[in-house]
Each structure stands twice: as C-alpha cells, then as structure tokens.
Scaffold this motif. Structure first.
Motif, PDB file in Angstrom:
ATOM      1  N   GLU A 171      47.020 129.889  79.062  1.00  0.00           N
ATOM      2  CA  GLU A 171      46.929 131.590  78.555  1.00  0.00           C
ATOM      3  C   GLU A 171      48.151 131.771  77.869  1.00  0.00           C
ATOM      4  O   GLU A 171      48.048 132.407  76.781  1.00  0.00           O
ATOM      5  CB  GLU A 171      46.829 132.407  79.931  1.00  0.00           C
ATOM      6  N   ILE A 172      49.455 131.469  78.173  1.00  0.00           N
ATOM      7  CA  ILE A 172      50.580 131.801  77.549  1.00  0.00           C
ATOM      8  C   ILE A 172      50.545 131.012  76.074  1.00  0.00           C
ATOM      9  O   ILE A 172      50.805 131.648  74.908  1.00  0.00           O
ATOM     10  CB  ILE A 172      51.882 131.239  78.265  1.00  0.00           C
ATOM     11  N   ARG A 173      49.915 129.941  75.978  1.00  0.00           N
ATOM     12  CA  ARG A 173      50.179 129.071  74.921  1.00  0.00           C
ATOM     13  C   ARG A 173      49.014 129.957  73.816  1.00  0.00           C
ATOM     14  O   ARG A 173      49.191 129.964  72.731  1.00  0.00           O
ATOM     15  CB  ARG A 173      49.716 127.915  75.175  1.00  0.00           C
ATOM     16  N   MET A 174      47.984 130.255  74.378  1.00  0.00           N
ATOM     17  CA  MET A 174      46.757 130.800  73.724  1.00  0.00           C
ATOM     18  C   MET A 174      47.248 132.082  73.121  1.00  0.00           C
ATOM     19  O   MET A 174      47.064 132.608  71.916  1.00  0.00           O
ATOM     20  CB  MET A 174      45.570 131.005  74.293  1.00  0.00           C
ATOM     21  N   LEU A 175      47.944 132.929  73.874  1.00  0.00           N
ATOM     22  CA  LEU A 175      48.537 134.107  73.425  1.00  0.00           C
ATOM     23  C   LEU A 175      49.984 134.185  72.305  1.00  0.00           C
ATOM     24  O   LEU A 175      49.889 134.858  71.401  1.00  0.00           O
ATOM     25  CB  LEU A 175      49.120 135.153  74.578  1.00  0.00           C
ATOM     26  N   GLY A 176      50.494 133.188  72.474  1.00  0.00           N
ATOM     27  CA  GLY A 176      51.477 132.836  71.596  1.00  0.00           C
ATOM     28  C   GLY A 176      50.828 132.370  69.987  1.00  0.00           C
ATOM     29  O   GLY A 176      51.264 132.940  69.120  1.00  0.00           O
ATOM     30  N   GLU A 177      49.719 131.589  70.232  1.00  0.00           N
ATOM     31  CA  GLU A 177      49.033 131.112  68.842  1.00  0.00           C
ATOM     32  C   GLU A 177      48.474 132.602  68.435  1.00  0.00           C
ATOM     33  O   GLU A 177      48.674 132.661  67.175  1.00  0.00           O
ATOM     34  CB  GLU A 177      48.063 130.066  69.154  1.00  0.00           C
ATOM     35  N   LEU A 178      47.715 133.291  69.126  1.00  0.00           N
ATOM     36  CA  LEU A 178      47.416 134.375  68.615  1.00  0.00           C
ATOM     37  C   LEU A 178      48.236 135.531  68.091  1.00  0.00           C
ATOM     38  O   LEU A 178      48.083 135.881  67.066  1.00  0.00           O
ATOM     39  CB  LEU A 178      46.487 135.345  69.689  1.00  0.00           C
ATOM     40  N   LEU A 179      49.370 135.569  68.785  1.00  0.00           N
ATOM     41  CA  LEU A 179      50.589 136.387  68.231  1.00  0.00           C
ATOM     42  C   LEU A 179      50.961 135.772  66.852  1.00  0.00           C
ATOM     43  O   LEU A 179      51.296 136.439  65.814  1.00  0.00           O
ATOM     44  CB  LEU A 179      51.664 136.343  69.158  1.00  0.00           C
ATOM     45  N   ARG A 180      51.139 134.517  66.740  1.00  0.00           N
ATOM     46  CA  ARG A 180      51.725 133.796  65.461  1.00  0.00           C
ATOM     47  C   ARG A 180      50.631 134.175  64.387  1.00  0.00           C
ATOM     48  O   ARG A 180      51.133 134.647  63.220  1.00  0.00           O
ATOM     49  CB  ARG A 180      51.985 132.354  65.680  1.00  0.00           C
ATOM     50  N   ARG A 181      49.448 134.016  64.528  1.00  0.00           N
ATOM     51  CA  ARG A 181      48.451 134.273  63.592  1.00  0.00           C
ATOM     52  C   ARG A 181      48.334 135.629  63.234  1.00  0.00           C
ATOM     53  O   ARG A 181      48.332 136.173  62.001  1.00  0.00           O
ATOM     54  CB  ARG A 181      47.154 133.858  64.191  1.00  0.00           C
ATOM     55  N   GLU A 182      48.572 136.544  64.054  1.00  0.00           N
ATOM     56  CA  GLU A 182      48.607 138.057  63.772  1.00  0.00           C
ATOM     57  C   GLU A 182      49.867 138.388  62.836  1.00  0.00           C
ATOM     58  O   GLU A 182      49.910 139.058  61.839  1.00  0.00           O
ATOM     59  CB  GLU A 182      48.540 138.986  64.748  1.00  0.00           C
ATOM     60  N   GLN A 183      51.001 137.881  63.071  1.00  0.00           N
ATOM     61  CA  GLN A 183      52.183 137.991  62.572  1.00  0.00           C
ATOM     62  C   GLN A 183      52.074 137.506  60.932  1.00  0.00           C
ATOM     63  O   GLN A 183      52.428 138.040  60.171  1.00  0.00           O
ATOM     64  CB  GLN A 183      53.515 137.402  63.262  1.00  0.00           C
ATOM     65  N   GLN A 184      51.600 136.307  60.935  1.00  0.00           N
ATOM     66  CA  GLN A 184      51.467 135.509  59.663  1.00  0.00           C
ATOM     67  C   GLN A 184      50.382 136.666  58.761  1.00  0.00           C
ATOM     68  O   GLN A 184      50.723 136.660  57.713  1.00  0.00           O
ATOM     69  CB  GLN A 184      50.788 134.305  59.764  1.00  0.00           C
ATOM     70  N   ALA A 185      49.301 136.956  59.320  1.00  0.00           N
ATOM     71  CA  ALA A 185      48.378 137.856  58.748  1.00  0.00           C
ATOM     72  C   ALA A 185      49.085 139.241  58.006  1.00  0.00           C
ATOM     73  O   ALA A 185      48.726 139.574  57.070  1.00  0.00           O
ATOM     74  CB  ALA A 185      47.268 137.912  59.489  1.00  0.00           C
TER      75      ALA A 185
END
Length: 57
Positions: free
Chosen positions: A24-38
C-alpha cells in the motif's frame, strides 16, 4: 521448540500484514510521484475548465 518468525502461525499472519502495508505504501508513493509530475508538467499549460461544458442548459 518451533523456530521464531515466519514459521509460526502468528509469524505468517504478521508477514502477510507487513507485506500488505508495504504494498500500500509503495502504491501511494507511485501515485504521489505521478501527481507531482503531472502538476509540474501542467504548470505551463492553461488551467482546465471545471464548469458545465454545455452553457445552453
């Protein structure tokens, strides 16, 4: 005497719960990274309209 750790029932349950938390932490980290890049790539673009797409209604 059984080994300590993952060989016991409690250890297996603990390992399962820990693995789920890590996932779950890994998925949230990837989501946060994508949102920041967007957000970083979208700064130079015009903001999207959030209103009604058909003003005649």
């Amino acid at each position: 005497m059984p080994r300590r750790g993952h060989s016991t029932t409690i250890g297996k349950i603990a390992k399962f719960c820990q693995d789920r938390r890590v996932s779950e932490i890994r998925m949230l980290g990837e989501l946060l990274r994508r949102e920041q890049q967007a957000a970083a790539s979208g700064e130079g673009q015009l903001p999207k309209q959030t209103g009604d797409p058909d003003p005649a209604r």
